[in-house]
Design an enzyme around this catalytic site. Structure first.
Site, PDB file in Angstrom:
ATOM      1  N   THR A   1     -16.452  67.981  14.604  1.00  6.85           N
ATOM      2  CA  THR A   1     -17.810  68.175  15.117  1.00  6.85           C
ATOM      3  C   THR A   1     -18.308  66.951  15.864  1.00  6.85           C
ATOM      4  O   THR A   1     -19.106  67.058  16.790  1.00  6.85           O
ATOM      5  CB  THR A   1     -18.751  68.514  13.940  1.00  6.85           C
ATOM      6  OG1 THR A   1     -18.327  69.764  13.396  1.00  6.85           O
ATOM      7  CG2 THR A   1     -20.197  68.636  14.371  1.00  6.85           C
TER       8      THR A   1
ATOM      9  N   SER B   1     -11.028  70.589  12.361  1.00  5.55           N
ATOM     10  CA  SER B   1     -10.168  70.100  11.274  1.00  5.55           C
ATOM     11  C   SER B   1      -9.814  71.159  10.246  1.00  5.55           C
ATOM     12  O   SER B   1      -8.950  70.919   9.402  1.00  5.55           O
ATOM     13  CB  SER B   1     -10.765  68.855  10.612  1.00  5.55           C
ATOM     14  OG  SER B   1     -11.729  69.181   9.646  1.00  5.55           O
TER      15      SER B   1
ATOM     16  N   THR C   1     -15.245  66.928   9.558  1.00  7.36           N
ATOM     17  CA  THR C   1     -15.625  66.681   8.160  1.00  7.36           C
ATOM     18  C   THR C   1     -14.895  67.621   7.191  1.00  7.36           C
ATOM     19  O   THR C   1     -14.751  67.300   6.016  1.00  7.36           O
ATOM     20  CB  THR C   1     -17.145  66.865   7.951  1.00  7.36           C
ATOM     21  OG1 THR C   1     -17.505  68.213   8.275  1.00  7.36           O
ATOM     22  CG2 THR C   1     -17.947  65.894   8.782  1.00  7.36           C
ATOM     23  N   ASP C   2     -14.456  68.796   7.693  1.00  2.07           N
ATOM     24  CA  ASP C   2     -14.002  69.831   6.761  1.00  2.07           C
ATOM     25  C   ASP C   2     -12.761  69.449   5.963  1.00  2.07           C
ATOM     26  O   ASP C   2     -12.642  69.826   4.792  1.00  2.07           O
ATOM     27  CB  ASP C   2     -13.778  71.150   7.509  1.00  2.07           C
ATOM     28  CG  ASP C   2     -15.103  71.818   7.874  1.00  2.07           C
ATOM     29  OD1 ASP C   2     -16.149  71.378   7.366  1.00  2.07           O
ATOM     30  OD2 ASP C   2     -15.097  72.776   8.666  1.00  2.07           O
TER      31      ASP C   2
HETATM   32  C1  SIN Z   1     -14.309  70.158  11.629  1.00  6.91           C
HETATM   33  O1  SIN Z   1     -14.083  69.841  10.469  1.00  6.91           O
HETATM   34  O2  SIN Z   1     -13.525  69.904  12.558  1.00  6.91           O
HETATM   35  C2  SIN Z   1     -15.541  70.906  11.978  1.00  6.91           C
HETATM   36  C3  SIN Z   1     -16.658  70.633  11.062  1.00  6.91           C
HETATM   37  C4  SIN Z   1     -17.137  69.212  11.101  1.00  6.91           C
HETATM   38  O3  SIN Z   1     -16.533  68.295  11.649  1.00  6.91           O
HETATM   39  O4  SIN Z   1     -18.230  68.995  10.518  1.00  6.91           O
END
Ligand code: SIN
Length: 319
Positions: free
Chosen positions: A23, A69, A102-103
């Site tokens: 993100t 991710s 973050t995922d």
């Molecule tokens: C991801 O994990 O690539 C999408 C969600 C995020 O980064 O918060």
């Protein structure tokens, strides 16, 4: 063998930002759209350029991947580890910032923590809002990650996020939408970054390298380890199917302190009899599995289920 990190001397001033997607590199059509965006659209150059305070600091930027991710894979983990080894070995490099979604950040950070000798800082960072958001959190998080490089003795696999610094090994994503999305469980944050200053509560993380990293096989030869969640009405057939599909290890995300539905316990015993290694973790967001019950499946201790999966994969690789 993991290549040794060259020590940070006075010449080690370079910071390299390696982008992998997420993100933080996400783009939406509208500034108020925090959900309907495409992750991983911007490269490392654009992320660095979005932080005015980083201008003129000679930061090197390179894009290793542009993944959402949730699609992270073992091949990218190996490519990242190899790139980090090469960058840390450069005497002019002070440390590396990795931007990530973050995922699955807690998984990549744990993998790198267990397989990379990081005598210099490797600081992961991310964002909950896309780069196009009215109040994007990525630029400040990226600045914080670079700021950590200035702390003279900083080392190890770290995460700078939301004004806190975590040891990569302790990270857990605990919220799906809030900007303050991470926690470190009972270990707590390693420190806080306030106004560009680090207040550290605990020592820098040690890097207890897993013996599997002495000769890590290519990603397509990694042992298959899957996660099964225990829940009301759980069915052992799921475990049987995974074993038939080639699983060599299973992590059961148990309820509470790692308790497992009896249908899964029976299937797990069948799996063990077929040579599959089973560990039980907890599906709770915080805490792990405390103590061992002699009649129960082996415990993954304080590891989260995704961390336990990585640890078991490494154990199986190491034989
Ligand atoms: C991801 O994990 O690539 C999408 C969600 C995020 O980064 O918060």
């Amino acid at each position: 063998m993991p290549s040794p990190t060259s020590p940070s001397g006075p010449a080690a001033t370079h910071v390299v930002v390696v982008a992998t997607g997420g993100t933080i590199a996400g783009v939406a059509a509208r500034a108020d759209d925090h959900v309907g965006y495409q992750a991983g659209q911007l490269g490392a150059d654009a992320l660095v350029a979005a932080v005015p305070a980083l201008a003129g600091r000679g930061i090197e930027a390179e894009t290793l991947a542009q993944l959402d991710s949730c699609d992270m894979d073992h091949r990218t983990w190996l490519a990242l580890r190899e790139r980090l080894q090469a960058l840390l070995a450069r005497p002019d490099v002070r440390g590396v910032v990795v931007t990530h979604g973050t995922d699955t950040l807690e998984e990549t950070a744990y993998f790198v923590h267990r397989t990379l000798r990081a005598d210099k800082p490797v600081v992961f960072t991310a964002a909950m809002r896309p780069a196009t958001a009215l109040s994007a959190d990525g630029p400040q998080n990226l600045l914080d990650a670079v700021t950590l490089m200035q702390v003279p003795d900083a080392r190890g696999v770290l995460v700078a996020f939301g004004g806190r610094v975590y040891a990569g090994a302790d990270l857990r994503k605990v919220h799906g939408y809030r900007v303050d999305a991470f926690d470190a469980g009972d270990a707590g944050a390693l420190g806080v970054l306030a106004d560009g200053r680090l207040q550290r509560f605990r020592p820098w993380p040690e890097t207890p390298l897993h013996r599997a990293c002495e000769s890590m096989p290519p990603a397509d030869a990694w042992p298959i380890v899957d996660i099964v969640m225990s829940h009301a009405g759980a069915r052992g057939e799921l475990i049987d199917a995974l074993v038939r599909a080639g699983a060599r290890g299973l992590v059961i995300a148990g309820t509470g302190n790692g308790s497992v539905h009896r249908a899964l316990v029976e299937a797990a015993r069948r799996a063990e009899a077929a040579g599959v290694v089973v560990r039980r973790a907890s599906r709770c967001q915080l805490g792990g599995v405390v103590g061992a019950r002699p009649d129960s499946l082996p415990s993954a201790g304080m590891l989260t289920a995704p961390q336990a999966r990585i640890e078991l994969m490494l154990d199986l690789m190491a034989g």
